[in-house]
Design a protein around this motif. Structure first.
Motif, PDB file in Angstrom:
ATOM      1  N   MET A   1     -21.049   4.347  11.144  1.00 22.32           N
ATOM      2  CA  MET A   1     -19.823   3.984  10.421  1.00 22.32           C
ATOM      3  C   MET A   1     -20.181   3.236   9.142  1.00 22.32           C
ATOM      4  O   MET A   1     -20.991   2.313   9.173  1.00 22.32           O
ATOM      5  CB  MET A   1     -18.934   3.106  11.308  1.00 22.32           C
ATOM      6  N   ARG A   2     -19.580   3.667   8.051  1.00 20.62           N
ATOM      7  CA  ARG A   2     -19.880   3.048   6.770  1.00 20.62           C
ATOM      8  C   ARG A   2     -19.336   1.619   6.698  1.00 20.62           C
ATOM      9  O   ARG A   2     -18.232   1.334   7.137  1.00 20.62           O
ATOM     10  CB  ARG A   2     -19.282   3.895   5.645  1.00 20.62           C
ATOM     11  N   GLU A   3     -20.131   0.706   6.138  1.00 25.67           N
ATOM     12  CA  GLU A   3     -19.741  -0.688   6.031  1.00 25.67           C
ATOM     13  C   GLU A   3     -18.544  -0.844   5.096  1.00 25.67           C
ATOM     14  O   GLU A   3     -18.426  -0.159   4.090  1.00 25.67           O
ATOM     15  CB  GLU A   3     -20.922  -1.509   5.502  1.00 25.67           C
ATOM     16  N   MET A   4     -17.653  -1.768   5.433  1.00 27.17           N
ATOM     17  CA  MET A   4     -16.452  -2.011   4.622  1.00 27.17           C
ATOM     18  C   MET A   4     -16.819  -2.855   3.408  1.00 27.17           C
ATOM     19  O   MET A   4     -16.812  -4.087   3.461  1.00 27.17           O
ATOM     20  CB  MET A   4     -15.384  -2.717   5.455  1.00 27.17           C
ATOM     21  N   THR A   5     -17.149  -2.183   2.328  1.00 25.70           N
ATOM     22  CA  THR A   5     -17.576  -2.918   1.137  1.00 25.70           C
ATOM     23  C   THR A   5     -16.806  -2.525  -0.115  1.00 25.70           C
ATOM     24  O   THR A   5     -17.062  -3.065  -1.189  1.00 25.70           O
ATOM     25  CB  THR A   5     -19.070  -2.673   0.868  1.00 25.70           C
ATOM     26  N   THR A   6     -15.882  -1.594   0.006  1.00 25.46           N
ATOM     27  CA  THR A   6     -15.234  -1.022  -1.170  1.00 25.46           C
ATOM     28  C   THR A   6     -13.781  -1.467  -1.294  1.00 25.46           C
ATOM     29  O   THR A   6     -13.024  -1.446  -0.318  1.00 25.46           O
ATOM     30  CB  THR A   6     -15.292   0.520  -1.119  1.00 25.46           C
ATOM     31  N   ALA A   7     -13.402  -1.859  -2.506  1.00 21.09           N
ATOM     32  CA  ALA A   7     -12.013  -2.194  -2.809  1.00 21.09           C
ATOM     33  C   ALA A   7     -11.442  -1.122  -3.722  1.00 21.09           C
ATOM     34  O   ALA A   7     -12.129  -0.610  -4.611  1.00 21.09           O
ATOM     35  CB  ALA A   7     -11.924  -3.558  -3.490  1.00 21.09           C
ATOM     36  N   ALA A   8     -10.184  -0.764  -3.502  1.00 18.47           N
ATOM     37  CA  ALA A   8      -9.553   0.300  -4.285  1.00 18.47           C
ATOM     38  C   ALA A   8      -8.185  -0.126  -4.775  1.00 18.47           C
ATOM     39  O   ALA A   8      -7.505  -0.953  -4.147  1.00 18.47           O
ATOM     40  CB  ALA A   8      -9.422   1.563  -3.447  1.00 18.47           C
ATOM     41  N   LEU A   9      -7.793   0.445  -5.909  1.00 18.98           N
ATOM     42  CA  LEU A   9      -6.437   0.269  -6.423  1.00 18.98           C
ATOM     43  C   LEU A   9      -5.808   1.637  -6.574  1.00 18.98           C
ATOM     44  O   LEU A   9      -6.432   2.547  -7.138  1.00 18.98           O
ATOM     45  CB  LEU A   9      -6.441  -0.469  -7.760  1.00 18.98           C
ATOM     46  N   VAL A  10      -4.596   1.791  -6.068  1.00 24.07           N
ATOM     47  CA  VAL A  10      -3.872   3.056  -6.157  1.00 24.07           C
ATOM     48  C   VAL A  10      -2.699   2.862  -7.117  1.00 24.07           C
ATOM     49  O   VAL A  10      -1.771   2.096  -6.839  1.00 24.07           O
ATOM     50  CB  VAL A  10      -3.360   3.518  -4.786  1.00 24.07           C
ATOM     51  N   LEU A  11      -2.740   3.564  -8.230  1.00 21.29           N
ATOM     52  CA  LEU A  11      -1.681   3.512  -9.236  1.00 21.29           C
ATOM     53  C   LEU A  11      -0.706   4.647  -8.963  1.00 21.29           C
ATOM     54  O   LEU A  11      -1.098   5.818  -8.901  1.00 21.29           O
ATOM     55  CB  LEU A  11      -2.285   3.650 -10.628  1.00 21.29           C
ATOM     56  N   GLY A  12       0.570   4.307  -8.793  1.00 16.43           N
ATOM     57  CA  GLY A  12       1.545   5.313  -8.399  1.00 16.43           C
ATOM     58  C   GLY A  12       1.575   5.472  -6.895  1.00 16.43           C
ATOM     59  O   GLY A  12       1.632   6.583  -6.361  1.00 16.43           O
ATOM     60  N   ALA A  13       1.551   4.334  -6.182  1.00 18.89           N
ATOM     61  CA  ALA A  13       1.391   4.343  -4.731  1.00 18.89           C
ATOM     62  C   ALA A  13       2.619   4.840  -3.975  1.00 18.89           C
ATOM     63  O   ALA A  13       2.529   5.137  -2.784  1.00 18.89           O
ATOM     64  CB  ALA A  13       1.038   2.933  -4.252  1.00 18.89           C
ATOM     65  N   SER A  14       3.761   4.950  -4.635  1.00 23.45           N
ATOM     66  CA  SER A  14       4.970   5.393  -3.944  1.00 23.45           C
ATOM     67  C   SER A  14       5.187   6.897  -4.037  1.00 23.45           C
ATOM     68  O   SER A  14       6.096   7.435  -3.395  1.00 23.45           O
ATOM     69  CB  SER A  14       6.198   4.659  -4.491  1.00 23.45           C
ATOM     70  N   GLY A  15       4.381   7.598  -4.828  1.00 21.41           N
ATOM     71  CA  GLY A  15       4.526   9.049  -4.976  1.00 21.41           C
ATOM     72  C   GLY A  15       3.921   9.802  -3.806  1.00 21.41           C
ATOM     73  O   GLY A  15       3.296   9.223  -2.914  1.00 21.41           O
ATOM     74  N   MET A  16       4.083  11.119  -3.806  1.00 22.74           N
ATOM     75  CA  MET A  16       3.624  11.927  -2.685  1.00 22.74           C
ATOM     76  C   MET A  16       2.125  11.774  -2.447  1.00 22.74           C
ATOM     77  O   MET A  16       1.682  11.493  -1.334  1.00 22.74           O
ATOM     78  CB  MET A  16       3.955  13.408  -2.902  1.00 22.74           C
ATOM     79  N   ILE A  17       1.325  11.957  -3.490  1.00 23.43           N
ATOM     80  CA  ILE A  17      -0.116  11.849  -3.324  1.00 23.43           C
ATOM     81  C   ILE A  17      -0.531  10.382  -3.221  1.00 23.43           C
ATOM     82  O   ILE A  17      -1.373  10.023  -2.379  1.00 23.43           O
ATOM     83  CB  ILE A  17      -0.858  12.538  -4.476  1.00 23.43           C
ATOM     84  N   GLY A  18       0.047   9.524  -4.036  1.00 22.03           N
ATOM     85  CA  GLY A  18      -0.319   8.115  -4.008  1.00 22.03           C
ATOM     86  C   GLY A  18      -0.126   7.488  -2.650  1.00 22.03           C
ATOM     87  O   GLY A  18      -0.990   6.739  -2.164  1.00 22.03           O
ATOM     88  N   LEU A  19       0.987   7.785  -1.994  1.00 24.01           N
ATOM     89  CA  LEU A  19       1.257   7.229  -0.671  1.00 24.01           C
ATOM     90  C   LEU A  19       0.263   7.758   0.353  1.00 24.01           C
ATOM     91  O   LEU A  19      -0.196   7.016   1.236  1.00 24.01           O
ATOM     92  CB  LEU A  19       2.681   7.560  -0.255  1.00 24.01           C
ATOM     93  N   GLN A  20      -0.096   9.031   0.231  1.00 23.39           N
ATOM     94  CA  GLN A  20      -1.103   9.602   1.120  1.00 23.39           C
ATOM     95  C   GLN A  20      -2.466   8.947   0.905  1.00 23.39           C
ATOM     96  O   GLN A  20      -3.200   8.675   1.862  1.00 23.39           O
ATOM     97  CB  GLN A  20      -1.210  11.113   0.903  1.00 23.39           C
TER      98      GLN A  20
END
Length: 221
Positions: A1-20
């Motif tokens: 299992m890969r170590e939890m080291t990555t932070a992400a930002l999702v721009l447009g998080a309420s759209g179809m792809i963004g929410l997914q």
């Protein structure tokens, strides 16, 4: 299992792809923090999730000191929702380029952009030219790994009703079976598959600029 080291930002998080993308990032053990940017709160709660309510004019103050590894840009309006082309351009072009520029200065290593099949900065079509110019200018930002996704017709759950797209989605389910070879890039694709491909590609962290069309997106998903 890969170590939890990555932070992400999702721009447009309420759209179809963004929410997914948000949902899948929260389930992915490689990510320890997910920032979801949208104009209104999304119906998700998770220890890794932080929601940032913002628009083009207010985003700067929220992310100017934010450090993330991966940026997922999933913004996309429609001419019906945004008939003013200047506002449309600000949402689809200016907003992701601005956010990418700020996060790049803070150390962002990967940006994955939802663009469009046929994106071309020289196109006479406003939408395709806008998407092409967004790709061009996002590339100029200089994030080490710049991933441009060009899906064809998107199908899946949406927050708003798009009757014409729903009709085409139904028709394309049968047409997809007839599209082979280079024509596979014209088959319809699930929003959740685009999200999955974006995450898989981002975690590979390929250096340089990479373009993914529908057939490749489906393989990555």
């Amino acid at each position: 299992m890969r170590e939890m080291t990555t932070a992400a930002l999702v721009l447009g998080a309420s759209g179809m792809i963004g929410l997914q993308v948000v949902r899948q990032l929260l389930d992915n053990p490689a990510y320890h923090k997910v920032y979801a940017v949208s104009r209104k709160k999304i119906a998700l709660e998770h220890p890794k999730l932080e929601q940032l309510l913002a628009d083009f004019d207010s985003i700067n103050a929220l992310i100017e000191n934010l450090q993330v590894d991966h940026l997922y840009s999933c913004l996309g309006s429609t001419q019906k929702k945004t008939p003013d082309k200047a506002v449309y351009y600000q949402i689809d072009h200016d907003y992701p380029v601005k956010v990418a520029s700020i996060l790049k200065d803070n150390g962002c290593q990967v940006v994955a952009l939802v663009s469009s099949m046929g994106a071309d900065e020289h196109s006479k079509n406003f939408y395709l030219r806008m998407k092409g110019e967004t790709e061009r200018d996002l590339t100029k930002v200089g994030i080490p790994s710049t991933l441009l996704f060009r899906p064809s017709l998107l199908i899946g759950e949406r927050n708003e009703n798009r009757l014409a797209e729903d009709i085409f989605s139904f028709l394309f389910k049968g047409i997809n079976l007839l599209l082979w070879g280079p024509l596979k890039n014209y088959t319809s694709i699930q929003g959740k598959d685009v999200a999955s491909a974006m995450i898989h590609a981002s975690l590979k962290n390929p250096q340089g600029v990479h373009i993914y069309k529908t057939s490749t997106i489906k393989e990555l998903a």
